[in-house]
Write a protein that holds these residues in place. Structure first.
Motif, mmCIF file in Angstrom:
data_model
loop_
_atom_site.group_PDB
_atom_site.id
_atom_site.type_symbol
_atom_site.label_atom_id
_atom_site.label_comp_id
_atom_site.label_asym_id
_atom_site.label_seq_id
_atom_site.Cartn_x
_atom_site.Cartn_y
_atom_site.Cartn_z
ATOM 1 N N VAL A 190 -26.449 7.292 -16.183
ATOM 2 C CA VAL A 190 -25.303 7.760 -15.384
ATOM 3 C C VAL A 190 -24.217 8.223 -16.361
ATOM 4 O O VAL A 190 -23.799 7.458 -17.238
ATOM 5 C CB VAL A 190 -24.737 6.641 -14.464
ATOM 6 C CG1 VAL A 190 -23.513 7.153 -13.701
ATOM 7 C CG2 VAL A 190 -25.804 6.127 -13.502
ATOM 8 N N HIS A 191 -23.832 9.467 -16.247
ATOM 9 C CA HIS A 191 -22.733 9.984 -17.071
ATOM 10 C C HIS A 191 -21.955 10.990 -16.230
ATOM 11 O O HIS A 191 -22.357 12.146 -16.081
ATOM 12 C CB HIS A 191 -23.264 10.620 -18.356
ATOM 13 C CG HIS A 191 -22.170 10.994 -19.331
ATOM 14 N ND1 HIS A 191 -22.432 11.316 -20.634
ATOM 15 C CD2 HIS A 191 -20.817 11.106 -19.189
ATOM 16 C CE1 HIS A 191 -21.293 11.601 -21.259
ATOM 17 N NE2 HIS A 191 -20.299 11.497 -20.388
ATOM 18 N N LEU A 192 -20.866 10.495 -15.678
ATOM 19 C CA LEU A 192 -20.038 11.332 -14.807
ATOM 20 C C LEU A 192 -18.750 11.711 -15.527
ATOM 21 O O LEU A 192 -18.301 11.005 -16.439
ATOM 22 C CB LEU A 192 -19.688 10.565 -13.528
ATOM 23 C CG LEU A 192 -20.861 9.989 -12.726
ATOM 24 C CD1 LEU A 192 -20.337 9.175 -11.548
ATOM 25 C CD2 LEU A 192 -21.778 11.103 -12.239
ATOM 26 N N VAL A 229 -20.310 15.358 -7.518
ATOM 27 C CA VAL A 229 -20.598 14.028 -6.984
ATOM 28 C C VAL A 229 -19.539 13.629 -5.954
ATOM 29 O O VAL A 229 -19.817 12.927 -4.990
ATOM 30 C CB VAL A 229 -20.628 12.999 -8.150
ATOM 31 C CG1 VAL A 229 -20.704 11.572 -7.653
ATOM 32 C CG2 VAL A 229 -21.792 13.301 -9.093
ATOM 33 N N TYR A 230 -18.320 14.092 -6.158
ATOM 34 C CA TYR A 230 -17.205 13.731 -5.284
ATOM 35 C C TYR A 230 -16.085 14.747 -5.489
ATOM 36 O O TYR A 230 -15.908 15.261 -6.586
ATOM 37 C CB TYR A 230 -16.707 12.317 -5.636
ATOM 38 C CG TYR A 230 -15.468 11.908 -4.884
ATOM 39 C CD1 TYR A 230 -15.542 11.263 -3.656
ATOM 40 C CD2 TYR A 230 -14.197 12.186 -5.410
ATOM 41 C CE1 TYR A 230 -14.389 10.901 -2.958
ATOM 42 C CE2 TYR A 230 -13.048 11.829 -4.722
ATOM 43 C CZ TYR A 230 -13.156 11.185 -3.501
ATOM 44 O OH TYR A 230 -12.012 10.841 -2.820
ATOM 45 N N LYS A 248 -21.472 15.662 -12.799
ATOM 46 C CA LYS A 248 -22.368 15.074 -13.790
ATOM 47 C C LYS A 248 -22.166 15.781 -15.128
ATOM 48 O O LYS A 248 -22.063 17.021 -15.163
ATOM 49 C CB LYS A 248 -23.824 15.224 -13.337
ATOM 50 C CG LYS A 248 -24.108 14.381 -12.103
ATOM 51 C CD LYS A 248 -25.590 14.308 -11.786
ATOM 52 C CE LYS A 248 -25.798 13.446 -10.560
ATOM 53 N NZ LYS A 248 -27.192 13.420 -10.101
ATOM 54 N N VAL A 265 -17.245 6.031 -7.136
ATOM 55 C CA VAL A 265 -18.397 6.789 -7.665
ATOM 56 C C VAL A 265 -19.361 5.871 -8.413
ATOM 57 O O VAL A 265 -20.560 6.129 -8.446
ATOM 58 C CB VAL A 265 -17.995 8.017 -8.520
ATOM 59 C CG1 VAL A 265 -17.302 9.056 -7.667
ATOM 60 C CG2 VAL A 265 -17.163 7.649 -9.724
ATOM 61 N N ALA A 266 -18.829 4.786 -8.994
ATOM 62 C CA ALA A 266 -19.714 3.800 -9.654
ATOM 63 C C ALA A 266 -20.604 3.140 -8.610
ATOM 64 O O ALA A 266 -21.815 2.970 -8.821
ATOM 65 C CB ALA A 266 -18.883 2.755 -10.390
ATOM 66 N N LYS A 312 -21.475 4.432 -5.700
ATOM 67 C CA LYS A 312 -22.386 5.488 -5.247
ATOM 68 C C LYS A 312 -23.542 5.705 -6.235
ATOM 69 O O LYS A 312 -24.648 6.052 -5.842
ATOM 70 C CB LYS A 312 -21.559 6.789 -5.136
ATOM 71 C CG LYS A 312 -22.031 7.767 -4.086
ATOM 72 C CD LYS A 312 -20.985 8.861 -3.927
ATOM 73 C CE LYS A 312 -21.580 10.108 -3.337
ATOM 74 N NZ LYS A 312 -20.576 11.174 -3.169
ATOM 75 N N SER A 313 -23.263 5.484 -7.517
ATOM 76 C CA SER A 313 -24.276 5.685 -8.563
ATOM 77 C C SER A 313 -25.084 4.423 -8.844
ATOM 78 O O SER A 313 -25.954 4.433 -9.724
ATOM 79 C CB SER A 313 -23.602 6.137 -9.862
ATOM 80 O OG SER A 313 -22.801 7.260 -9.632
ATOM 81 N N GLY A 316 -25.665 2.613 -16.506
ATOM 82 C CA GLY A 316 -27.080 2.697 -16.140
ATOM 83 C C GLY A 316 -27.992 2.204 -17.240
ATOM 84 O O GLY A 316 -29.211 2.264 -17.126
ATOM 85 N N TYR A 336 -20.187 -0.445 -16.482
ATOM 86 C CA TYR A 336 -20.101 0.930 -16.982
ATOM 87 C C TYR A 336 -18.910 1.021 -17.917
ATOM 88 O O TYR A 336 -18.065 0.126 -17.967
ATOM 89 C CB TYR A 336 -19.954 1.926 -15.821
ATOM 90 C CG TYR A 336 -18.877 1.571 -14.836
ATOM 91 C CD1 TYR A 336 -17.588 2.055 -14.992
ATOM 92 C CD2 TYR A 336 -19.138 0.719 -13.759
ATOM 93 C CE1 TYR A 336 -16.585 1.715 -14.107
ATOM 94 C CE2 TYR A 336 -18.142 0.373 -12.868
ATOM 95 C CZ TYR A 336 -16.868 0.878 -13.042
ATOM 96 O OH TYR A 336 -15.873 0.529 -12.181
#
Ligand code: AMP
Ligand code: ZN
Length: 112
Positions: free
Chosen positions: A36-38, A18-19, A28, A70-71, A73-74, A105, A81
């Motif tokens: 969403v679970h990064l 993702v980044y 992920k 990233v939050a 972006k998601s 999410g 979150y």
């Protein structure tokens, strides 16, 4: 090193990236617990919080900026979150390599 996250960072095991920057890789989670679970992986292999050096801690101070990025972006910046670091056996740490879960999410239950 027999560490699944080191192997992901080295590109020996595939992941959904993702980044990425010099110090962090965000992927992920393979077994997501929410839409969403990064996983924010610190690129250097350090197993646990008490094993972080002064330099590691300085680098990790950037993690909150990265998590917000990233939050966004998601699409979960405003909905919210959870950020989790499992550290050691009682916390159920599965992979002995410092990482931050970013989970969102959906409406999450109480933490414990
Ligand atoms: P922890 O219990 O905090 O150590 O969590 C480790 C996390 O890594 C778990 O949520 C796993 O689903 C996740 N995980 C393990 N192997 C992989 C992999 N190859 N790719 C992505 N996530 C993984
Ligand atoms: Zn590692």
């Amino acid at each position: 090193m027999d560490c699944v996250f080191c192997k992901i960072i080295e590109g020996e095991i595939p992941s959904e990236k993702v980044y990425e920057d010099e110090d962090f890789l965000v992927i992920k989670d393979i077994r997501p617990v929410a839409p969403v679970h990064l996983l924010v992986l610190y690129k250097k292999h350090v197993g646990k919080i008490h094993q972080l050096s002064e330099e590691d801690r300085k680098k990790l101070s950037k993690v909150f900026e990265l998590i917000a990025k990233v939050a966004e972006k998601s699409g979960i910046l405003e909905s919210g979150y959870r950020v989790v670091v499992n550290n050691g056996p009682d916390a159920g740490q599965e992979v002995d390599h410092i990482h931050f879960h970013v989970i969102g999410g959906k409406k999450l239950g109480k933490i414990a």
